[in-house]
Design a protein around this motif. Structure first.
Motif, PDB file in Angstrom:
ATOM      1  N   TYR A  53       0.935  -1.207   0.031  1.00 20.58           N
ATOM      2  CA  TYR A  53      -0.025  -0.050   0.008  1.00 20.58           C
ATOM      3  C   TYR A  53       0.913   1.208   0.013  1.00 20.58           C
ATOM      4  O   TYR A  53       2.320   1.091  -0.135  1.00 20.58           O
ATOM      5  CB  TYR A  53      -1.054  -0.086   1.023  1.00 20.58           C
ATOM      6  N   ALA A  54       0.204   2.345   0.155  1.00 20.10           N
ATOM      7  CA  ALA A  54       0.874   3.597  -0.095  1.00 20.10           C
ATOM      8  C   ALA A  54       1.539   3.890  -1.532  1.00 20.10           C
ATOM      9  O   ALA A  54       2.544   4.248  -1.528  1.00 20.10           O
ATOM     10  CB  ALA A  54       1.801   3.985   1.013  1.00 20.10           C
ATOM     11  N   ARG A  55       0.634   3.537  -2.443  1.00 15.35           N
ATOM     12  CA  ARG A  55       1.352   3.175  -4.007  1.00 15.35           C
ATOM     13  C   ARG A  55       0.872   4.554  -4.457  1.00 15.35           C
ATOM     14  O   ARG A  55       0.293   5.452  -4.000  1.00 15.35           O
ATOM     15  CB  ARG A  55       0.501   2.106  -4.675  1.00 15.35           C
ATOM     16  N   GLN A  56       1.319   4.751  -5.890  1.00 11.10           N
ATOM     17  CA  GLN A  56       1.300   5.896  -6.555  1.00 11.10           C
ATOM     18  C   GLN A  56      -0.188   6.180  -6.759  1.00 11.10           C
ATOM     19  O   GLN A  56      -1.051   5.341  -7.246  1.00 11.10           O
ATOM     20  CB  GLN A  56       1.898   5.725  -7.992  1.00 11.10           C
ATOM     21  N   ASN A  57      -0.488   7.410  -6.431  1.00 14.47           N
ATOM     22  CA  ASN A  57      -1.884   7.719  -6.927  1.00 14.47           C
ATOM     23  C   ASN A  57      -3.232   7.098  -5.961  1.00 14.47           C
ATOM     24  O   ASN A  57      -4.286   6.962  -6.069  1.00 14.47           O
ATOM     25  CB  ASN A  57      -2.386   7.692  -8.106  1.00 14.47           C
ATOM     26  N   GLN A  58      -2.717   6.323  -5.010  1.00 13.83           N
ATOM     27  CA  GLN A  58      -3.586   5.388  -4.187  1.00 13.83           C
ATOM     28  C   GLN A  58      -4.234   6.222  -3.234  1.00 13.83           C
ATOM     29  O   GLN A  58      -3.850   7.383  -2.669  1.00 13.83           O
ATOM     30  CB  GLN A  58      -2.912   4.395  -3.382  1.00 13.83           C
ATOM     31  N   HIS A  77      -3.940 -15.082   7.504  1.00 15.05           N
ATOM     32  CA  HIS A  77      -2.564 -14.236   7.866  1.00 15.05           C
ATOM     33  C   HIS A  77      -2.275 -13.615   6.549  1.00 15.05           C
ATOM     34  O   HIS A  77      -2.583 -13.761   5.297  1.00 15.05           O
ATOM     35  CB  HIS A  77      -1.371 -15.277   7.702  1.00 15.05           C
ATOM     36  N   MET A  78      -2.002 -12.001   6.630  1.00 18.19           N
ATOM     37  CA  MET A  78      -1.900 -11.287   5.448  1.00 18.19           C
ATOM     38  C   MET A  78      -0.550 -10.422   5.981  1.00 18.19           C
ATOM     39  O   MET A  78      -0.499  -9.999   7.188  1.00 18.19           O
ATOM     40  CB  MET A  78      -3.043 -10.381   5.279  1.00 18.19           C
ATOM     41  N   SER A  79       0.109 -10.226   4.987  1.00 21.32           N
ATOM     42  CA  SER A  79       1.376  -9.225   5.086  1.00 21.32           C
ATOM     43  C   SER A  79       0.972  -8.023   4.336  1.00 21.32           C
ATOM     44  O   SER A  79       0.892  -7.997   3.438  1.00 21.32           O
ATOM     45  CB  SER A  79       2.862  -9.959   4.569  1.00 21.32           C
ATOM     46  N   LEU A  80       1.242  -6.974   5.164  1.00 16.46           N
ATOM     47  CA  LEU A  80       0.546  -5.693   4.249  1.00 16.46           C
ATOM     48  C   LEU A  80       1.940  -4.674   4.491  1.00 16.46           C
ATOM     49  O   LEU A  80       2.264  -4.363   5.573  1.00 16.46           O
ATOM     50  CB  LEU A  80      -0.519  -4.905   5.089  1.00 16.46           C
ATOM     51  N   TYR A  81       2.644  -4.529   3.311  1.00 19.32           N
ATOM     52  CA  TYR A  81       3.893  -3.803   3.342  1.00 19.32           C
ATOM     53  C   TYR A  81       3.849  -2.291   2.770  1.00 19.32           C
ATOM     54  O   TYR A  81       3.051  -2.370   1.828  1.00 19.32           O
ATOM     55  CB  TYR A  81       4.882  -4.579   2.524  1.00 19.32           C
ATOM     56  N   GLN A  82       4.029  -1.360   3.553  1.00 18.08           N
ATOM     57  CA  GLN A  82       4.078   0.128   2.942  1.00 18.08           C
ATOM     58  C   GLN A  82       5.249   0.408   1.817  1.00 18.08           C
ATOM     59  O   GLN A  82       6.370  -0.122   1.901  1.00 18.08           O
ATOM     60  CB  GLN A  82       4.090   0.986   4.116  1.00 18.08           C
ATOM     61  N   LEU A  83       4.924   0.514   0.902  1.00 17.84           N
ATOM     62  CA  LEU A  83       5.841   0.856  -0.383  1.00 17.84           C
ATOM     63  C   LEU A  83       6.813   1.783   0.021  1.00 17.84           C
ATOM     64  O   LEU A  83       6.642   2.858   0.523  1.00 17.84           O
ATOM     65  CB  LEU A  83       5.239   1.465  -1.399  1.00 17.84           C
ATOM     66  N   SER A  84       8.116   1.214   0.093  1.00 18.58           N
ATOM     67  CA  SER A  84       9.236   2.127   0.428  1.00 18.58           C
ATOM     68  C   SER A  84      10.188   2.000  -0.833  1.00 18.58           C
ATOM     69  O   SER A  84      10.371   1.159  -1.401  1.00 18.58           O
ATOM     70  CB  SER A  84       9.939   1.622   1.547  1.00 18.58           C
ATOM     71  N   ILE A  85      10.788   3.624  -0.862  1.00 16.20           N
ATOM     72  CA  ILE A  85      11.826   3.579  -2.262  1.00 16.20           C
ATOM     73  C   ILE A  85      13.225   3.646  -1.520  1.00 16.20           C
ATOM     74  O   ILE A  85      13.635   4.322  -0.787  1.00 16.20           O
ATOM     75  CB  ILE A  85      11.645   4.863  -2.756  1.00 16.20           C
ATOM     76  N   GLY A 102       3.012  10.760  -7.872  1.00 11.08           N
ATOM     77  CA  GLY A 102       1.863  10.329  -7.198  1.00 11.08           C
ATOM     78  C   GLY A 102       1.913   9.622  -5.782  1.00 11.08           C
ATOM     79  O   GLY A 102       1.012   9.277  -5.209  1.00 11.08           O
ATOM     80  N   LEU A 103       3.341   9.459  -5.329  1.00 10.24           N
ATOM     81  CA  LEU A 103       3.393   8.899  -4.055  1.00 10.24           C
ATOM     82  C   LEU A 103       3.141   9.705  -2.903  1.00 10.24           C
ATOM     83  O   LEU A 103       3.327  10.853  -2.751  1.00 10.24           O
ATOM     84  CB  LEU A 103       5.138   8.458  -3.929  1.00 10.24           C
ATOM     85  N   PRO A 104       2.644   8.843  -1.765  1.00 14.14           N
ATOM     86  CA  PRO A 104       2.083   9.643  -0.578  1.00 14.14           C
ATOM     87  C   PRO A 104       3.366  10.354   0.302  1.00 14.14           C
ATOM     88  O   PRO A 104       4.353   9.777  -0.075  1.00 14.14           O
ATOM     89  CB  PRO A 104       1.347   8.903   0.254  1.00 14.14           C
ATOM     90  N   ASP A 105       3.050  11.584   0.734  1.00 18.53           N
ATOM     91  CA  ASP A 105       4.407  12.281   1.687  1.00 18.53           C
ATOM     92  C   ASP A 105       4.152  11.325   2.869  1.00 18.53           C
ATOM     93  O   ASP A 105       3.418  10.337   3.128  1.00 18.53           O
ATOM     94  CB  ASP A 105       3.947  13.706   1.750  1.00 18.53           C
ATOM     95  N   GLU A 106       5.207  11.689   3.847  1.00 18.86           N
ATOM     96  CA  GLU A 106       5.332  11.014   4.949  1.00 18.86           C
ATOM     97  C   GLU A 106       3.941  11.033   5.921  1.00 18.86           C
ATOM     98  O   GLU A 106       3.457  10.074   6.473  1.00 18.86           O
ATOM     99  CB  GLU A 106       6.426  11.558   5.688  1.00 18.86           C
ATOM    100  N   ASN A 107       3.363  12.162   5.946  1.00 13.98           N
ATOM    101  CA  ASN A 107       2.218  12.371   6.640  1.00 13.98           C
ATOM    102  C   ASN A 107       1.036  11.365   6.277  1.00 13.98           C
ATOM    103  O   ASN A 107       0.205  10.800   6.880  1.00 13.98           O
ATOM    104  CB  ASN A 107       1.546  13.672   6.942  1.00 13.98           C
ATOM    105  N   LEU A 108       0.904  11.647   4.938  1.00 14.53           N
ATOM    106  CA  LEU A 108      -0.341  10.696   4.158  1.00 14.53           C
ATOM    107  C   LEU A 108       0.056   9.096   4.546  1.00 14.53           C
ATOM    108  O   LEU A 108      -0.759   8.196   4.762  1.00 14.53           O
ATOM    109  CB  LEU A 108      -0.307  10.786   2.896  1.00 14.53           C
ATOM    110  N   GLY A 109       1.418   8.700   4.252  1.00 16.34           N
ATOM    111  CA  GLY A 109       1.919   7.342   4.513  1.00 16.34           C
ATOM    112  C   GLY A 109       1.648   6.920   5.736  1.00 16.34           C
ATOM    113  O   GLY A 109       1.191   5.783   6.268  1.00 16.34           O
ATOM    114  N   ALA A 110       1.792   7.880   7.077  1.00 17.89           N
ATOM    115  CA  ALA A 110       1.228   7.541   8.213  1.00 17.89           C
ATOM    116  C   ALA A 110      -0.087   7.107   8.494  1.00 17.89           C
ATOM    117  O   ALA A 110      -0.620   6.447   9.212  1.00 17.89           O
ATOM    118  CB  ALA A 110       1.869   8.539   9.287  1.00 17.89           C
ATOM    119  N   ASP A 111      -0.846   7.965   7.858  1.00 17.99           N
ATOM    120  CA  ASP A 111      -2.360   7.880   7.794  1.00 17.99           C
ATOM    121  C   ASP A 111      -2.793   6.341   7.194  1.00 17.99           C
ATOM    122  O   ASP A 111      -3.553   5.827   7.676  1.00 17.99           O
ATOM    123  CB  ASP A 111      -3.345   8.999   7.084  1.00 17.99           C
ATOM    124  N   PHE A 112      -2.138   6.112   5.898  1.00 17.06           N
ATOM    125  CA  PHE A 112      -2.245   4.658   5.238  1.00 17.06           C
ATOM    126  C   PHE A 112      -2.101   3.689   6.551  1.00 17.06           C
ATOM    127  O   PHE A 112      -2.715   2.614   6.644  1.00 17.06           O
ATOM    128  CB  PHE A 112      -1.455   4.660   4.212  1.00 17.06           C
TER     129      PHE A 112
END
Length: 271
Positions: A53-58, A77-85, A102-112
């Protein structure tokens, strides 16, 4: 694999959106992934899958709907990874060229991240590790070995392992390229071993163990490091609600998990 005794499989579905899969560089479609998941669930006792998640334009709304659809697929069981560059990767090169719009900034990433925790907890699959969620009893046993500094053998091409032999702990690595790996395995073997010093062992336990909701045992960390951790110097992190200390247990709180790397860096300086 099932006939050989394997009872768990993990699939990299990565997204439930075909455009997102293409943007992530994945070769499969959503339908192909779901067919693979159905096959896995009809064959293996325990099935997990990954999403990014936290993908482009998501959007937050889009991710919530995707999570709800994922939960309807029935895995425990699910593994949910935040996209990191990361530097040195294809995505890192694209990002440097301004091609990952379209990648989220840090604040939006935290919201995700917060939304992910809320949805999964409400569905009965809370996080037991930063990016891993499971119904109670469905946690990944082999991953728990990594996160709790246990012993494991890495045997395939490029595999890493950790082995305790006598009183010493070793990091093992295998030839990364499949063809040379196979040739060496048939002749002389290709296992490389490096003895880890006490500080290395303690740092690995800290880095991996604090990813777990349950945290780590301070007495074990101090035994590995050969020194006592000055707990009074952790006071600021405790006061800010980032850390929780309960007798011999040290845990990163939910508030601290989005800043996990920074929290661990502060503690590592004391080892």
């Amino acid at each position: 694999y099932h006939a050989a005794g394997v009872n768990r499989i993990s699939l990299g579905l990565q997204a439930l959106d075909d455009l997102a899969l293409r943007m992530l560089g994945r070769m499969h479609t959503v339908d192909e992934g779901l067919r693979a998941l159905s096959t896995a669930q009809s064959t293996f006792d325990r099935v997990s899958f990954d999403l990014i998640y936290a993908r482009q334009n998501q959007t937050m709304e889009g991710w919530q709907k995707e999570l709800e659809r994922a939960l309807s697929l029935g895995s425990s069981h699910m593994s949910l990874y935040q996209l990191s560059i990361e530097n040195g990767t294809v995505f890192g090169e694209r990002f440097a060229r301004g091609q990952l719009l379209g990648l989220p900034d840090e604040n939006l990433g935290a919201d995700f991240f917060d939304l992910t925790q809320d949805v999964m907890e409400a569905a009965g699959l809370p996080s037991y590790e930063v990016s891993n969620h499971a119904r109670p009893g469905s946690e990944s046993r082999h991953n728990m070995i990594y996160w709790t500094a246990g012993d494991y053998a890495g045997i395939g091409p490029g595999a890493h392992g950790r082995l305790t032999i006598g009183a010493s702990r070793y990091a093992t690595t295998m030839q990364s390229s499949p063809a040379p790996w196979l040739a060496q395995t048939r002749t002389s073997g290709n296992l490389e071993m490096e003895k880890l010093v006490d500080t290395d062992c303690a740092l690995e336990y800290l880095l991996m163990g604090l990813r777990l909701r349950a945290g780590i045992t301070l007495s074990r960390l101090e035994k590995m490091a050969g020194k006592r951790l000055p707990r009074n110097q952790l006071g600021d992190l405790v006061d800010m609600g980032m850390l929780h200390i309960d007798e011999d247990m040290l845990q990163v709180t939910r508030r601290g998990r989005p800043l996990l790397n920074a929290v661990i860096e502060q503690i590592a300086r004391l080892l």
